[in-house]
Design an enzyme around this catalytic site. Structure first.
Site: not given
Ligand code: NDP
Length: 493
Positions: A384, A252
């Site tokens: 975004e 998502e």
């Molecule tokens: P990120 O993609 O930066 O991070 C999401 C999660 O992935 C975090 O827990 C992050 O860890 C982890 N992560 C980062 N790198 C890796 C990797 N290489 N392998 C596995 N996991 C990894 O997103 P954000 O936290 O910045 O959230 C914002 C984004 O989420 C926006 O783009 C938003 O649109 C989307 N979003 C989508 C939703 C939906 O339902 N479609 C709902 C809510 C948000 P860490 O924090 O440690 O970097």
């Protein structure tokens, strides 16, 4: 609320883990130290996956009846309710979101957990007796196995609850990697699940950075399914990671949703919808209606009213009940949002409100910002921003509105405001997104699945379809009586 310190939650208890350091969380609204989370290591993740694997292969959870699993999940929902104020405080403090909106997150988590409990009772397959003489076929539904869940920072408790209870309801066991910024509620809810009677190892939480533990989890050969919510960039990396072991995934991702206002809309409701669409949760919302399309015949008046209402909004302390926009998640993100605003001005969009980092406060605040006359060539139209920045584009015909709305790499949600059911249905069918809402915005219920198309990802979250993501079908075909030979007996035997 007092400083909180969380260890890893593996095998039903808090353990120190093998990581050497810790991640310090400062409140985005005040800069004060509020929590530390363990900076997890790959070894922590290995232990968590092993613990979930043992719980899945040998533990009671997948073997319990749906009724028993539902009882545990309903107790968890009650415990979340009993701890509502504490969880609310954690979400507001760690995320910086206004308390007035954060209440919906905790209530949403309770509702999702209760709904998932009801699905545990309904996990069923199909049977066929029309396959042929003496044949009975059963298509059974089984838990997919050990699932890896990765969640973002904008709705920590809510998005966790769109995944964890659904996975548990299906009989899966779980390893969760929450965001490095907002891991508190994941540990709190994991501990509450244990208190509710969830067997040890069925729900493990490992905090740490995405590049270390997130990557390790999503490339781990010991997992059977990954459900990820986050950015499109990280999501495509996660899909590449899972493909190494042919593990299935649901992702998502981001959005750049259109909020289309037709001249025949209930305009007061649409004005409120325009504000809710982009300023809810500080604009840090995947389904935010960050591109507002207004029909030209009403545009001047409508936009003037949206701007006047937005000008009166309060930016500040997220714990203040009157606050409309709280603090953004961290200084890098604030700078990113400010960079988009500078880019919008340079690209020639008309800045009609705000445009600055909100000064005079310790945390990471940005003014409510509105651009008019935004064009598809501009970055503020296409990317975004994930902050309180609204891009407005005017349109003349329904065809124009649909073309502009679909002119995006994303496809998560879209919104329509019109009192004409013909307009609503015609436009809804033509919009390319997993979600369309008319005359309401950022609305929903646990029964309603969320999914994206294009750059917003694939797979389902919530609803019956979201539950089924955590299941696997098995086809069992049984012949009773004697089976007609396929290979004739030769040679006179
Ligand atoms: P990120 O993609 O930066 O991070 C999401 C999660 O992935 C975090 O827990 C992050 O860890 C982890 N992560 C980062 N790198 C890796 C990797 N290489 N392998 C596995 N996991 C990894 O997103 P954000 O936290 O910045 O959230 C914002 C984004 O989420 C926006 O783009 C938003 O649109 C989307 N979003 C989508 C939703 C939906 O339902 N479609 C709902 C809510 C948000 P860490 O924090 O440690 O970097």
């Amino acid at each position: 609320m007092g400083m909180r310190s969380y260890q890893q939650f593996i095998g039903g208890r808090f353990v120190a883990g093998w990581g050497t350091g810790s991640i310090e969380r400062r409140a985005p609204a005040s800069g004060e130290r509020i929590a530390t989370y363990a900076d997890g290591s790959p070894t922590d993740m290995d232990l968590a996956v092993e613990s979930a694997r043992i719980a899945f292969e040998e533990g009671p959870w997948p073997r319990m009846s749906g009724m028993e699993r539902a009882e545990v999940l309903n107790r968890l929902a009650e415990l979340i309710r009993a701890n509502r104020e504490r969880l609310l405080g954690i979400e507001v403090e760690e995320v910086g979101k206004p308390i007035r909106f954060a209440r919906g997150d905790i209530d949403g988590a309770i509702g999702l957990t209760r709904y998932a409990a009801s699905l545990a009772m309904q996990m069923a397959g199909l049977s066929y007796t029309n396959i042929g003489e003496g044949k009975t076929a059963l298509v059974t539904r089984e838990p997919v196995g050990v699932v890896a869940l990765v969640t973002p920072w904008n709705f920590p408790a809510l998005i966790l609850s769109q995944k964890v209870p659904f996975a548990l309801a299906a009989g899966c066991t779980v390893v969760l990697k929450p965001s490095e910024f907002t891991s508190g509620s994941a540990f709190e809810i994991a501990a509450l699940a244990s208190e509710a009677g969830l067997p040890a190892g069925a729900f493990n939480v490992v905090s740490g950075y995405g590049a270390t533990v997130g990557d390790h989890l999503t490339t781990h050969p010991g997992i059977d399914f990954v459900s990820f919510t986050g950015s499109t960039r990280t999501g495509s990396r996660v899909v590449a990671n899972t493909s190494r072991h042919l593990v299935k995934s649901s992702v998502e991702l981001g959005g750049k949703s259109a909020n289309i206002v037709f001249a025949d809309a209930d305009l007061d409701a649409a004005i409120d919808g325009a504000l809710m669409g982009v300023f809810f949760n500080n604009g840090e919302c995947c389904v935010s209606g960050s591109r507002l399309f207004v029909q030209s015949s009403i545009a001047d008046q409508f936009i003037a009213k949206v701007v006047a209402r937005a000008r009166a909004m309060k930016v500040g302390d997220p714990f203040d009940e009157d606050t409309d926009i709280g603090a953004l998640i961290d200084s890098n993100h604030l700078e990113k949002v400010a960079g988009f605003v500078r880019g919008g001005i340079e690209d020639g969009a008309e800045l009609v409100l705000g445009g600055n980092i909100a000064g005079g406060m310790a945390g990471h605040f940005h003014e409510a910002t509105i651009f008019d006359r935004v064009e598809p060539r501009m970055a503020i139209f296409r990317e975004e921003i994930f902050g309180p920045v609204l891009s407005i584009t005017r349109f003349d015909t329904t065809d124009d509105a649909v073309r502009l709305a679909n002119d995006t790499a994303y496809g998560l949600s879209n919104y329509i405001w019109s009192k004409n059911i013909d307009t609503v249905l015609t436009v809804a069918k033509r919009l390319r997104s997993g979600w369309v809402q008319a005359n309401t915005i950022i609305d929903g219920a646990p029964q309603l699945p969320l999914t994206g198309v294009k750059g917003s990802g694939f797979g389902y979250e919530m609803g019956q379809a979201g539950f089924e993501e955590f299941t696997q079908l098995k086809t069992l075909l049984i012949q009773t009586g004697s089976r007609a030979p396929v290979f004739p007996i030769r040679g006179g035997q």
